[in-house]
Design a protein around this motif. Structure first.
Motif, PDB file in Angstrom:
ATOM      1  N   THR A 122      -2.779 -47.249  18.587  1.00 26.79           N
ATOM      2  CA  THR A 122      -4.053 -47.891  18.228  1.00 26.79           C
ATOM      3  C   THR A 122      -3.891 -49.411  18.223  1.00 26.79           C
ATOM      4  O   THR A 122      -4.794 -50.146  18.622  1.00 26.79           O
ATOM      5  CB  THR A 122      -4.538 -47.381  16.849  1.00 26.79           C
ATOM      6  OG1 THR A 122      -4.475 -45.961  16.867  1.00 26.79           O
ATOM      7  CG2 THR A 122      -5.960 -47.806  16.569  1.00 26.79           C
ATOM      8  N   HIS A 170      -1.555 -51.472  11.327  1.00 26.03           N
ATOM      9  CA  HIS A 170      -2.307 -50.695  10.335  1.00 26.03           C
ATOM     10  C   HIS A 170      -1.394 -49.674   9.663  1.00 26.03           C
ATOM     11  O   HIS A 170      -1.851 -48.801   8.951  1.00 26.03           O
ATOM     12  CB  HIS A 170      -3.500 -49.996  11.006  1.00 26.03           C
ATOM     13  CG  HIS A 170      -3.069 -49.078  12.102  1.00 26.03           C
ATOM     14  ND1 HIS A 170      -2.662 -49.537  13.327  1.00 26.03           N
ATOM     15  CD2 HIS A 170      -2.941 -47.738  12.131  1.00 26.03           C
ATOM     16  CE1 HIS A 170      -2.302 -48.504  14.061  1.00 26.03           C
ATOM     17  NE2 HIS A 170      -2.443 -47.404  13.368  1.00 26.03           N
ATOM     18  N   GLU A 171      -0.092 -49.781   9.964  1.00 27.65           N
ATOM     19  CA  GLU A 171       0.893 -48.916   9.308  1.00 27.65           C
ATOM     20  C   GLU A 171       1.868 -49.840   8.594  1.00 27.65           C
ATOM     21  O   GLU A 171       2.542 -50.622   9.242  1.00 27.65           O
ATOM     22  CB  GLU A 171       1.669 -48.103  10.347  1.00 27.65           C
ATOM     23  CG  GLU A 171       0.777 -47.254  11.224  1.00 27.65           C
ATOM     24  CD  GLU A 171       1.562 -46.446  12.246  1.00 27.65           C
ATOM     25  OE1 GLU A 171       2.806 -46.499  12.241  1.00 27.65           O
ATOM     26  OE2 GLU A 171       0.915 -45.762  13.047  1.00 27.65           O
ATOM     27  N   ARG A 198       8.509 -43.627  17.861  1.00 30.76           N
ATOM     28  CA  ARG A 198       7.864 -44.513  16.918  1.00 30.76           C
ATOM     29  C   ARG A 198       8.800 -45.704  16.726  1.00 30.76           C
ATOM     30  O   ARG A 198       9.968 -45.535  16.371  1.00 30.76           O
ATOM     31  CB  ARG A 198       7.680 -43.786  15.598  1.00 30.76           C
ATOM     32  CG  ARG A 198       6.412 -43.996  14.817  1.00 30.76           C
ATOM     33  CD  ARG A 198       5.267 -44.649  15.507  1.00 30.76           C
ATOM     34  NE  ARG A 198       3.998 -44.313  14.892  1.00 30.76           N
ATOM     35  CZ  ARG A 198       2.891 -44.018  15.556  1.00 30.76           C
ATOM     36  NH1 ARG A 198       2.892 -43.984  16.865  1.00 30.76           N
ATOM     37  NH2 ARG A 198       1.769 -43.781  14.920  1.00 30.76           N
ATOM     38  N   CYS A 251       1.881 -48.598  16.703  1.00 25.99           N
ATOM     39  CA  CYS A 251       1.110 -47.397  17.023  1.00 25.99           C
ATOM     40  C   CYS A 251       0.271 -47.656  18.272  1.00 25.99           C
ATOM     41  O   CYS A 251      -0.039 -48.802  18.601  1.00 25.99           O
ATOM     42  CB  CYS A 251       0.220 -47.101  15.815  1.00 25.99           C
ATOM     43  SG  CYS A 251      -0.874 -45.697  15.952  1.00 25.99           S
ATOM     44  N   CYS A 255       0.161 -43.246   8.849  1.00 22.98           N
ATOM     45  CA  CYS A 255      -0.767 -43.088   9.987  1.00 22.98           C
ATOM     46  C   CYS A 255      -0.483 -41.803  10.750  1.00 22.98           C
ATOM     47  O   CYS A 255      -1.184 -40.819  10.631  1.00 22.98           O
ATOM     48  CB  CYS A 255      -0.697 -44.291  10.922  1.00 22.98           C
ATOM     49  SG  CYS A 255      -1.809 -44.131  12.333  1.00 22.98           S
TER      50      CYS A 255
HETATM   51 ZN   LIG Z   1      -1.432 -45.657  13.751  1.00 22.19          ZN
END
Ligand SMILES: [Zn+2]
Ligand SMILES: [Zn+2]
Length: 382
Positions: free
Chosen positions: A56, A76-77, A376, A54, A182
């Motif tokens: 982030t 974080h995913e 993604r 991601c 996310c």
């Molecule tokens: Zn994310």
């Protein structure tokens, strides 16, 4: 011998796991073998099946968003299989499939009690890259390694809080669940929970990457009639059409403001969503909205970004600016709904994932993300 295969650990034992570790901002992630302490009270050992890449994470890699401290395992995913549970865990058992939520909802704090679990006070703890008790489970020798947002999914195995996990149905693939946790939650939630877009609305989306495409499908779910996708990259705009954009605007060739005004007969959009995280594009998105319209800021800017606005317009034209964090909803409920919508074909998640990588290829995955090659990308663990 595969050291990662030692799964059943007595309390407090240490296992080894393969992880992509950030030791220095601006440098590639290092594929390393690190130690992992088995789960303590209300914690769970997860073997990740997939981890999403991601923007982030990219901000963390560059040091533009300095949480968590270094060294850290970003990511974080994630979604995977529960291997072992610590004392007091009631939500899951070994063998359950889970996805990770990057806000560990406590259900008791000031925000949770006011129906805003996405702002749960516990997130301040995991932002620091530790477990909720302030300690670490990952380490390399004497060096503690932080875990991003209590998830740290760029490690094949990791220990997470029970509060961060959501059990999922056996027929949901891990890569789908990882990205749902996310970008899908954030994008669709921004439309449904925060903006509460009304049927028949005009929605402009500034930036149509992994999150922006989900704003578009959220707008489709909300029955918006004009959905304008704005981006610099043609491949993303083509994808936006697939996800339901009625108009696409390539901002490298056309002025987004004049184009939106042309499409809306000089009135402007009812809602604009900024999903890039830059002051310049936020200002453009603000200008796109009509009198009485709403700008929803979803993109995460770097820490120094400042926004200068014509202040008089806010009262005089009744323009509203809304912040949106993690889809402004209750991810424990919303993610189940989103996965049901996926299973019944109402939202597209398969098409979001354009590239799959092995953990060893993760730096290539981030290069592809930065250049806009992937919508993604996900790391798939074997
Ligand atoms: Zn994310
Ligand atoms: Zn809370």
């Amino acid at each position: 011998m595969n050291v990662c295969a030692r799964l059943i650990l007595p309390e407090g034992r240490i296992m080894k796991t393969k992880a992509a570790v950030l030791y220095e901002y601006g440098k590639p992630l290092v594929i390393d073998e690190v130690e992992l302490v088995s789960p303590k009270e209300k914690e769970v050992l997860v073997k990740y099946g997939a981890a999403g890449l991601c923007h982030t994470d990219l901000s963390v890699l560059k040091g533009a968003w300095t949480t968590p401290p270094l060294p850290c395992v970003p990511g974080h995913e994630g979604a995977g299989l529960v291997q072992e549970v610590g004392p007091g865990v009631t939500k899951v058992k070994p063998g359950d499939r889970v996805l990770l939520m990057w806000v560990p909802i406590c259900g008791r704090c000031f925000y949770c009690l006011r129906g805003q679990p996405y702002l749960c006070a516990e997130k301040d703890k995991t932002r620091g890259g530790t477990m909720l008790d302030g300690t670490h489970r990952l380490r390399k020798g004497a060096l503690n390694i932080h875990s991003m947002l209590g998830v740290g999914s760029f490690s094949e195995y990791n220990v997470v809080s029970e509060q961060s996990i959501l059990p999922i149905a056996p027929d949901i693939p891990f890569d789908i669940a990882a990205v749902a946790g996310c970008g899908v939650m954030t994008g669709v939630g921004a439309v449904i929970n925060k903006a509460k877009v009304k049927p028949g609305s005009t929605v402009a989306v500034m930036g149509v990457g992994g999150v922006g495409l989900n704003v578009i499908q959220g707008a489709v779910l909300a029955n918006a009639t004009k959905i304008l996708a704005i981006d610099l990259l043609e491949n993303k705009l083509q994808m936006a059409k697939l996800f339901g954009a009625t108009h696409v605007i390539n901002a490298s060739r056309e002025d987004p403001l004049s184009k939106v005004m042309e499409v809306t007969n000089g009135i402007g959009a009812d809602y604009a969503f900024e999903v890039i995280g830059k002051a310049e594009t936020t200002l453009t998105a603000y200008k796109l909205i009509r009198r009485g319209g709403y700008l929803v800021v979803v993109g995460l800017p770097n820490l120094e970004a400042k926004l200068t606005l014509p202040l008089f317009e806010i009262p005089l034209m009744e323009k509203s600016i809304l912040g949106c964090y993690y889809g402004s909803g209750d991810s424990r409920v919303d993610l189940i709904t989103l996965l049901e919508l996926y299973k019944t074909g109402r939202i597209r998640l398969d098409q979001l994932i354009t590239h799959r990588y092995r953990l060893e290829e993760i730096n290539t995955g981030f290069k592809d993300l930065e250049t806009g090659k992937n919508i993604r990308g996900v790391v798939i663990y074997s």
